[in-house]
Design a protein around this motif. Structure first.
Motif, short mmCIF file in Angstrom:
data_model
loop_
_atom_site.label_atom_id
_atom_site.label_comp_id
_atom_site.label_asym_id
_atom_site.label_seq_id
_atom_site.Cartn_x
_atom_site.Cartn_y
_atom_site.Cartn_z
N THR A 84 -2.74 -3.44 3.19
CA THR A 84 -3.48 -2.61 2.22
C THR A 84 -2.53 -1.76 1.39
OG1 THR A 84 -5.35 -1.09 1.97
CG2 THR A 84 -3.82 -0.61 3.77
N VAL A 85 -2.98 -1.42 0.17
CA VAL A 85 -2.28 -0.40 -0.63
C VAL A 85 -3.20 0.80 -0.84
CG1 VAL A 85 -0.80 -2.07 -1.81
CG2 VAL A 85 -2.99 -1.45 -2.85
N THR A 86 -4.36 0.78 -0.18
CA THR A 86 -5.33 1.87 -0.35
C THR A 86 -5.79 2.35 1.03
OG1 THR A 86 -7.04 0.18 -0.64
CG2 THR A 86 -6.17 1.19 -2.64
N GLY A 87 -4.81 2.73 1.85
CA GLY A 87 -5.11 3.18 3.21
C GLY A 87 -5.87 4.49 3.23
N ASP A 88 -6.41 4.82 4.40
CA ASP A 88 -7.17 6.07 4.56
C ASP A 88 -6.35 7.29 4.15
OD1 ASP A 88 -8.97 4.34 5.78
OD2 ASP A 88 -9.33 5.63 7.51
N VAL A 89 -5.10 7.34 4.62
CA VAL A 89 -4.20 8.47 4.37
C VAL A 89 -2.79 7.92 4.17
CG1 VAL A 89 -5.56 10.12 5.75
CG2 VAL A 89 -3.78 8.77 6.86
N ILE A 112 0.93 -3.25 6.61
CA ILE A 112 1.94 -3.82 5.73
C ILE A 112 1.46 -3.65 4.30
CG2 ILE A 112 2.87 -5.48 7.39
CD1 ILE A 112 1.27 -7.65 5.88
N GLN A 113 2.42 -3.56 3.39
CA GLN A 113 2.09 -3.40 1.97
C GLN A 113 2.70 -4.53 1.20
OE1 GLN A 113 2.76 -0.60 -0.94
NE2 GLN A 113 2.02 1.16 0.21
N GLY A 142 -7.19 -7.72 5.65
CA GLY A 142 -6.86 -7.35 4.27
C GLY A 142 -8.01 -6.49 3.77
N CYS A 143 -7.72 -5.26 3.40
CA CYS A 143 -8.81 -4.36 2.97
C CYS A 143 -8.34 -3.47 1.84
CB CYS A 143 -9.29 -3.50 4.14
SG CYS A 143 -10.61 -2.35 3.67
N GLU A 144 -9.17 -3.34 0.82
CA GLU A 144 -8.83 -2.43 -0.29
C GLU A 144 -10.05 -1.68 -0.78
OE1 GLU A 144 -5.75 -2.06 -0.88
OE2 GLU A 144 -4.75 -3.99 -0.61
N LEU A 145 -9.81 -0.40 -1.09
CA LEU A 145 -10.79 0.42 -1.80
C LEU A 145 -10.18 0.76 -3.15
CD1 LEU A 145 -11.99 0.52 1.06
CD2 LEU A 145 -12.41 2.96 0.73
#
Ligand SMILES: CC(C)(COP(=O)(O)OP(=O)(O)OC[C@H]1O[C@@H](n2cnc3c(N)ncnc32)[C@H](O)[C@@H]1OP(=O)(O)O)[C@@H](O)C(=O)NCCC(=O)NCCS
Length: 329
Positions: A84-89, A112-113, A142-145
């Protein structure tokens, strides 16, 4: 070649936010049109999260579905990777929150990014870990917001992205030839500036980033387009060679769903029949690292990938990264 198969895909899952954002909705937010978006990208609808949902929530939902599909308990996972490039924190890794939410208490968990190539980089790592015996069961998510980091005033980027998660469980191959046939990963850091979010790290800490509008996704669209077409062609050629396949051996090609025109160019380069290519960019927009696992799960559910079929997945993304994986289902 098939005797070298060490890692098998045991299950897949997804999490798609129910709320949608159509081209018509976007016409009310920025100076754009349904016609422009369809013609330039092929997109019609994206799914977007509500304000309460975090990356780890969507990731956990997709993970639980993949574990169920694999008929496995979370405790059996020993490696948990979130791409992800849009992690929680900023830290710790989103994988830590996912581990807690699904109860994968025996796993080493890390992020991983590799932007939109992230899921395929994750599969490649999983194949290496399982293949060497370092891991037994690996969960790759794989997850993105992305709708949380786009600039809603920039029409050239805000129309392109959506939110989603997809996951796969990998484990040791059973010797029948099914599993990962080959993987390929590549990066060219000279192109990092083409697609990035500059703010929020150590270079432009959060407060500087906000005052200079650096805390949103920045993209040089036409340059990304050109680099993407080259990268996708390279990723496709390498995976066929690495896995010892010809285009005729491929039952389904799943390209990263960034833009219909990039997919079309890849299809022409590969000389693969269009009916062997899975496309759902019109329904989700670009969901970055979630795009391939979402498409993979959907293709399975539609009966387009049956046991024994060969699926080739190719992706490119910010970094610049690109990669590919071939799997016999
Ligand atoms: C972003 C992209 C769709 C733009 O399409 P394009 O044909 O390259 O368009 P350009 O950026 O050259 O812009 C052409 C015109 O459309 C305008 N435009 C940009 N976004 C627009 C929108 N949403 N609606 C209407 N017009 C728009 C531009 O302002 C420009 O206007 P101008 O000629 O008056 O200056 C295309 O470059 C692309 O898909 N790039 C790759 C993006 C990608 O895949 N990113 C993810 C990587 S994982």
């Amino acid at each position: 070649m098939e005797n070298n198969v060490k890692t098998m895909m045991l299950g897949t899952g997804v999490a798609i936010p129910p709320k949608t954002l159509t081209n018509q909705d976007l016409e009310k937010i920025v100076d754009t049109s349904d016609e422009w978006i369809r013609e330039r990208t092929g997109m019609q609808v994206r799914h977007i999260v509500d304000d309460e949902t975090q990356n780890s929530d969507l990731s956990a939902q997709a993970a639980k579905q993949a574990l169920k599909d694999a008929d496995m308990d979370a405790e059996e996972i020993d490696t948990l990777i979130v791409a992800t490039v849009t992690g929680d924190v900023t830290f710790p890794a989103t994988a830590c929150y996912v581990q807690d939410k699904i109860g994968a208490v025996n796993a080493a968990a890390f992020d991983i990014q590799a932007a939109c190539s992230g899921f395929l980089f994750g599969l490649s790592i999983a194949d290496g870990f399982v293949g060497t015996g370092k891991s037994k069961n690996v969960l790759v998510i794989g997850c993105e917001l992305l709708t949380r980091i786009v600039d809603w005033k920039d029409r050239s980027t805000c129309v392109l992205f959506g939110d989603a998660a997809g996951a796969a469980v990998l484990g040791p191959a059973n010797g029948d030839g099914r599993g990962i046939l080959g993987t390929f990963m590549k990066t060219d850091g000279r192109l990092a500036h083409l697609l990035c979010m500059p703010g929020g790290g150590t270079r432009y800490p959060a407060q500087v980033a906000i005052s200079e509008n650096l805390n949103t996704l920045k993209m040089r669209g036409p340059e990304v387009f050109r680099a993407a077409v080259t990268a996708m062609g390279d990723a496709a050629a390498h995976i066929l060679e690495t896995a010892g396949l010809t285009v005729d051996d491929v039952d389904l090609l799943i390209p990263h769903q960034a833009n219909k025109r990039i997919i079309d160019a890849t299809v022409r380069r590969m000389k693969i029949p269009p009916e062997k290519v899975y496309i759902n960019v019109h329904e989700y927009g670009n969901t970055s690292s979630a795009s391939i696992p979402v498409a993979l799960n959907e293709a399975k559910e539609k009966g387009l990938l049956k046991p024994g079929d060969v699926c080739v997945m190719v992706a490119f993304g910010g970094g610049f990264t690109w990669g590919s994986v071939a799997v016999r289902m």
